[in-house]
Design an enzyme around this catalytic site. Structure first.
Site, PDB file in Angstrom:
ATOM      1  N   TYR A 194      -5.708   4.427  -7.575  1.00 13.37           N
ATOM      2  CA  TYR A 194      -5.834   4.680  -6.141  1.00 13.37           C
ATOM      3  C   TYR A 194      -7.028   3.896  -5.613  1.00 13.37           C
ATOM      4  CZ  TYR A 194      -6.051   7.308  -1.763  1.00 13.37           C
ATOM      5  OH  TYR A 194      -6.063   7.679  -0.450  1.00 13.37           O
ATOM      6  N   TYR A 252       0.873  -1.181   0.000  1.00 17.23           N
ATOM      7  CA  TYR A 252       0.000   0.000   0.000  1.00 17.23           C
ATOM      8  C   TYR A 252       0.904   1.222   0.000  1.00 17.23           C
ATOM      9  CZ  TYR A 252      -3.740   3.059   1.756  1.00 17.23           C
ATOM     10  OH  TYR A 252      -4.668   4.044   1.924  1.00 17.23           O
TER      11      TYR A 252
END
Ligand SMILES: [Zn+2]
Lengths: 398, 151
Positions: free
Chosen positions: A352, A301
């Site tokens: 995203y 991430y």
């Protein structure tokens, strides 16, 4: 000395019990006018098609309640026209939960509460951006200690926190902008090879990175993630049942979760330049019976370059503080780098979607189906992060 | 989510941080100290994270500290900061207990000359924002690098 600013969650051993049997991504786009739920539905349709399952085969669904817009069980029944009861867990979705959801699903499958579970996450933040105080920053501005002790000073939103962390990392360890740039360049190169990536057609060289102006020093815009619409989903079932399905079996070999005692207050974390991967990754590796050197492909991430760098250190791929030197040059590239990293482009260059696409990518790598394919990848790891928590998910082809 | 009309000014009546802003209005920097274990506890969320006590005394500190880290913010991420950029948002570790890090602004400085761990001292300045009514006095910090005794 063991770090005392956080701690690992105690997780039951689920090594080898479940597999990720299907993966799907929604279209990743700039503002598209779609709703979060429409995007989630598309991701699930594709994950089911990938697994060769029908909507009736899924009897469990995992999502996150955090924005009140995620695709849940009622949405599933309405969209797919099913009527059966579903096991529901709100410990799913993206971020840290994209890595820890398989643990929760394994326990549900072990105890017969579900046989086949889908985890889904989607966002329409590019579409919704105009309505918000700064996109994803709204969640932070709504927290009252932040609203009263951080935001008034302009220490907000997330790019400013992590620029401050990057500055301290530079001070403590000698990390350079060119080293952060090497991460951005590797991710962009992988996105350029990945047709579904939002920045598929935008190359980035280290020279271009270094020439780009700072937006919040030491960050350039290339250090920061995209804002996009998109989503992903993956389907989990027992390893035994997965062997009857079309795709090669990718097992969940280990899961770990780490926690920071100072929660969402980054400024107070005992080790300002570390992540709770310090606590998550060793636990996951222990469950999986591996060491970091066994990992063929890693996806973390990555809201900002520094978050990639810190997790690579904290997960044990190099010593703390050595991350800058570790990532230099082509070290993170899929074709011959020492640690192929975010081989789809990550949140900086792919989409995203807060980590769900990272897990999808790792599964594809282990099946040999990725666009920027790592040769003979057998063990892949996802590193999830939210700030207060981190997760490590070890996946294995067999 | 609806924000107060004076966002991003702090809500000086919000109980957990009311004493912080009241002290700033008097020209003092105050941090809560645990009555049981005597440690400074920040943020003031009501429970000591060292001993679990819920009894605190807001204590005036010297206002000296070290610049822990910072960012020179050049983009206005929200319109209310449009008149402020570029500005230095920073984190200062207070002299009494470096584990207490205050989020603040670094002012009266050349951003390019800032160095981590530089001694800093508190000053009190008004927070004002573009398009927002009112102002609030806030503790900010200035470098004291060129002063011989670090003050
Ligand atoms: Zn105490």
């Amino acid at each position: 000395m063991a770090a005392d600013w956080g701690f690992p969650s105690e997780l039951e051993d689920v090594a080898g019990e479940v597999a990720i049997a299907g993966v799907g991504e929604a279209d990743h786009t700039k503002a598209s006018g779609r709703t979060t739920k429409e995007i989630g539905a598309q991701a699930i349709e594709r994950a089911l098609a990938d697994a060769g399952l029908t909507p009736r085969d899924v009897d469990g669904i995992m999502y996150t309640p955090f924005d009140g817009q995620q695709f849940g069980a009622d949405d599933y029944r309405a969209h797919f026209g099913t009527t059966h009861e579903m096991w529901v867990s709100t410990a799913g979705g993206g971020m840290v939960w994209a890595g820890s959801a398989p643990h929760e699903a394994a326990l549900a499958i072990r105890t017969g509460r579900a046989r086949t579970v889908v985890n889904v996450f989607s966002v329409a933040w590019a579409t919704q951006r105009a309505d918000m105080v700064g996109g994803p920053g709204e969640v932070h501005a709504s927290e009252l200690f932040k609203q009263n002790l951080e935001v008034p000073f302009g220490w907000f939103p997330q790019p400013v926190y992590f620029a401050t962390i990057a500055r301290r990392h530079m001070h403590e360890y000698g990390t350079t902008s060119a080293q952060l740039g090497a991460i951005a360049v590797a991710c962009r190169r992988h996105a350029n090879l990945t047709p579904a990536a939002v920045l598929h057609d935008k190359p980035l060289t280290l020279e271009q990175y270094l020439a780009s102006p700072a937006i919040c020093d030491p960050f350039r815009k290339e250090d920061c993630c995209l804002i996009s619409d998109g989503g992903g989903a993956y389907v989990m079932t027992s390893v035994e049942r997965a062997r009857d399905l079309r795709p090669p079996v990718v097992q969940v070999a280990g899961v770990g979760v780490g926690n920071s005692r100072t929660r969402v207050y980054w400024s107070q974390q005992g080790d300002f330049t570390a992540t709770p991967q310090v606590f998550a990754a060793p636990a996951a590796c222990r469950m999986a019976g591996i060491v970091p050197a066994d990992v063929d492909v890693l996806a973390c991430y990555d809201p900002f370059t520094i978050v990639s760098l810190m997790q690579i250190e904290d997960m044990g791929f190099c010593a703390k503080g050595e991350g800058g030197r570790f990532v230099e040059g082509t070290a993170l590239h899929f074709d011959g780098g020492r640690l192929p990293y975010n081989t789809h482009g990550g949140m900086l260059s792919h989409a995203y979607v807060l980590g769900i696409a990272h897990v999808v990518e790792i599964v594809r790598q282990l099946r040999g189906e990725a666009a920027a394919q790592v040769k003979d990848a057998e063990i892949g790891v996802y590193g999830g992060y939210t700030g207060p928590q981190a997760s490590t998910l070890v996946l294995r082809r067999r | 989510m609806r924000f107060r009309s004076d966002f991003p000014l702090p809500d000086t009546d919000w109980p957990p941080t009311r004493e912080f802003w009241a002290a700033a209005a008097r020209g003092e920097l105050a941090v809560p100290r645990c009555d049981a274990c005597q440690r400074y506890v920040w943020y003031p969320d009501g429970t000591c994270r060292f001993c679990g006590s819920q009894s605190f005394t807001w204590t005036t500190v010297t206002g000296r500290g070290r610049l822990f880290s910072w960012s020179v913010v050049r983009r206005a991420f929200i319109p209310q900061l449009a008149a402020d950029v570029p500005y230095v948002a920073g984190v200062v570790a207070i002299e009494e207990d470096p584990a207490v890090r205050l989020v603040t602004r670094i002012v009266d400085c050349d951003p390019a000359s800032l160095r981590a761990d530089t001694p800093v001292r508190v000053v009190f300045r008004p927070l004002r924002f573009a398009g927002v009514q009112g102002e609030v006095t806030a503790p900010m910090f200035v470098p004291c690098r060129n002063r011989p005794f670090g003050i």
